[in-house]
Design a protein around this motif. Sequence first.
Motif, short mmCIF file in Angstrom:
data_model
loop_
_atom_site.label_atom_id
_atom_site.label_comp_id
_atom_site.label_asym_id
_atom_site.label_seq_id
_atom_site.Cartn_x
_atom_site.Cartn_y
_atom_site.Cartn_z
N UNK A 34 6.89 -17.84 -36.98
CA UNK A 34 7.35 -18.90 -36.08
C UNK A 34 6.54 -20.16 -36.39
N UNK A 35 7.04 -21.29 -35.98
CA UNK A 35 6.33 -22.54 -36.21
C UNK A 35 6.51 -23.02 -37.63
N UNK A 36 5.71 -23.99 -38.00
CA UNK A 36 5.82 -24.53 -39.34
C UNK A 36 4.44 -24.90 -39.87
N UNK A 37 4.34 -24.92 -41.17
CA UNK A 37 3.11 -25.31 -41.86
C UNK A 37 3.24 -26.78 -42.22
N UNK A 38 2.20 -27.54 -41.92
CA UNK A 38 2.18 -28.95 -42.29
C UNK A 38 0.88 -29.25 -43.02
N UNK A 39 1.01 -29.87 -44.17
CA UNK A 39 -0.13 -30.33 -44.94
C UNK A 39 0.09 -31.81 -45.21
N UNK A 40 -0.91 -32.60 -44.89
CA UNK A 40 -0.80 -34.05 -45.12
C UNK A 40 -0.46 -34.29 -46.59
N UNK A 41 0.54 -35.12 -46.87
CA UNK A 41 0.91 -35.41 -48.25
C UNK A 41 -0.31 -35.86 -49.07
N UNK A 42 -0.39 -35.32 -50.28
CA UNK A 42 -1.49 -35.65 -51.18
C UNK A 42 -2.71 -34.76 -51.04
N UNK A 43 -2.72 -33.88 -50.02
CA UNK A 43 -3.85 -32.98 -49.82
C UNK A 43 -3.75 -31.82 -50.80
N UNK A 44 -4.84 -31.56 -51.52
CA UNK A 44 -4.90 -30.44 -52.46
C UNK A 44 -5.51 -29.23 -51.75
N UNK A 45 -4.70 -28.19 -51.59
CA UNK A 45 -5.13 -26.96 -50.93
C UNK A 45 -5.21 -25.87 -51.99
N UNK A 46 -6.34 -25.15 -52.03
CA UNK A 46 -6.47 -24.04 -52.97
C UNK A 46 -6.86 -22.79 -52.20
N UNK A 47 -6.49 -21.65 -52.75
CA UNK A 47 -6.70 -20.36 -52.09
C UNK A 47 -7.35 -19.40 -53.07
N UNK A 48 -8.43 -18.75 -52.62
CA UNK A 48 -9.07 -17.70 -53.41
C UNK A 48 -8.69 -16.37 -52.79
N UNK A 49 -7.84 -15.59 -53.47
CA UNK A 49 -7.44 -14.29 -52.91
C UNK A 49 -8.57 -13.27 -53.02
N UNK A 50 -8.44 -12.19 -52.27
CA UNK A 50 -9.44 -11.12 -52.34
C UNK A 50 -9.47 -10.49 -53.73
N UNK A 51 -8.31 -10.36 -54.35
CA UNK A 51 -8.21 -9.74 -55.67
C UNK A 51 -7.51 -10.69 -56.64
N UNK A 52 -8.26 -11.63 -57.24
CA UNK A 52 -7.63 -12.56 -58.18
C UNK A 52 -7.05 -11.83 -59.38
N UNK A 53 -5.94 -12.34 -59.89
CA UNK A 53 -5.25 -11.69 -61.00
C UNK A 53 -5.11 -12.66 -62.18
N UNK A 54 -6.01 -12.57 -63.15
CA UNK A 54 -5.92 -13.45 -64.33
C UNK A 54 -5.02 -12.90 -65.43
N UNK A 107 -10.79 -22.50 -58.74
CA UNK A 107 -10.66 -23.17 -57.45
C UNK A 107 -11.51 -24.44 -57.43
N UNK A 108 -12.77 -24.34 -57.83
CA UNK A 108 -13.70 -25.46 -57.80
C UNK A 108 -13.28 -26.56 -58.77
N UNK A 109 -12.84 -26.18 -59.97
CA UNK A 109 -12.45 -27.15 -60.98
C UNK A 109 -11.25 -27.99 -60.54
N UNK A 110 -10.43 -27.44 -59.67
CA UNK A 110 -9.26 -28.17 -59.19
C UNK A 110 -9.58 -29.27 -58.19
N UNK A 111 -10.83 -29.42 -57.82
CA UNK A 111 -11.29 -30.43 -56.87
C UNK A 111 -10.40 -30.51 -55.63
N UNK A 112 -10.31 -29.40 -54.90
CA UNK A 112 -9.42 -29.39 -53.72
C UNK A 112 -10.00 -30.19 -52.56
N UNK A 113 -9.11 -30.54 -51.66
CA UNK A 113 -9.52 -31.15 -50.39
C UNK A 113 -9.81 -30.06 -49.37
N UNK A 114 -9.13 -28.92 -49.52
CA UNK A 114 -9.29 -27.78 -48.62
C UNK A 114 -9.33 -26.51 -49.45
#
Length: 180
Positions: A34-54, A107-114
């Motif tokens: 339910x609801x919606x996800x909103x991210x301010x335009x231009x914001x770089x969001x990155x996610x580190x999963x528990x089990x990264x898959x390269x 994640x770090x190299x991508x210089x995220x905002x969040x």
Amino acid sequence: LAMAAGERLCVVGRNGSGKSTLMKIAAGLMEPDAGERFVRPGTRVTYLPQDPDPTGFATLADYAAADLPEAERWRAEAALDGLKVDGAIAPAIASGGERRRAALARLIAGQPDLMLLDEPTNHLDIEAIEWLEEYLAGTKAAFALISHDRALLSRLTRACLWLDRGEVRRHPHGFSRFEE
């Protein structure tokens, strides 16, 4: 998961309470019920999963730099160096810790905002945890962190989101004052 620039949150709750699901919704990897996800335009969001898959990359360095233009690969290399991981290692033979370090470097190299960090210290040794803690303490980026490392949470966070029986409550202090 409303966050301001530079905010440092921990996400706490019992196992199975939905902490990782909340992070995946915030990252745009899952749709909310339910609801919606909103991210301010231009914001770089990155996610580190528990089990990264390269999988699918020739080396951990290729994985870490996958989202960067060629001229900016140095950022991934610098993060790999700081995390003390050999970028020449093939993902198929990399340990869990090496894959985790490469994912952190990406994640770090991508210089995220969040940064949304789901158990970032899993499979890391003390030296890598200390490097990550120092990086997070000095970053201007906002981050939300799920971890069983109470000391890390206490040192780095300034507010808590508590997931309890389907409700999200915000505690205005870091983890060091959460249990009060």
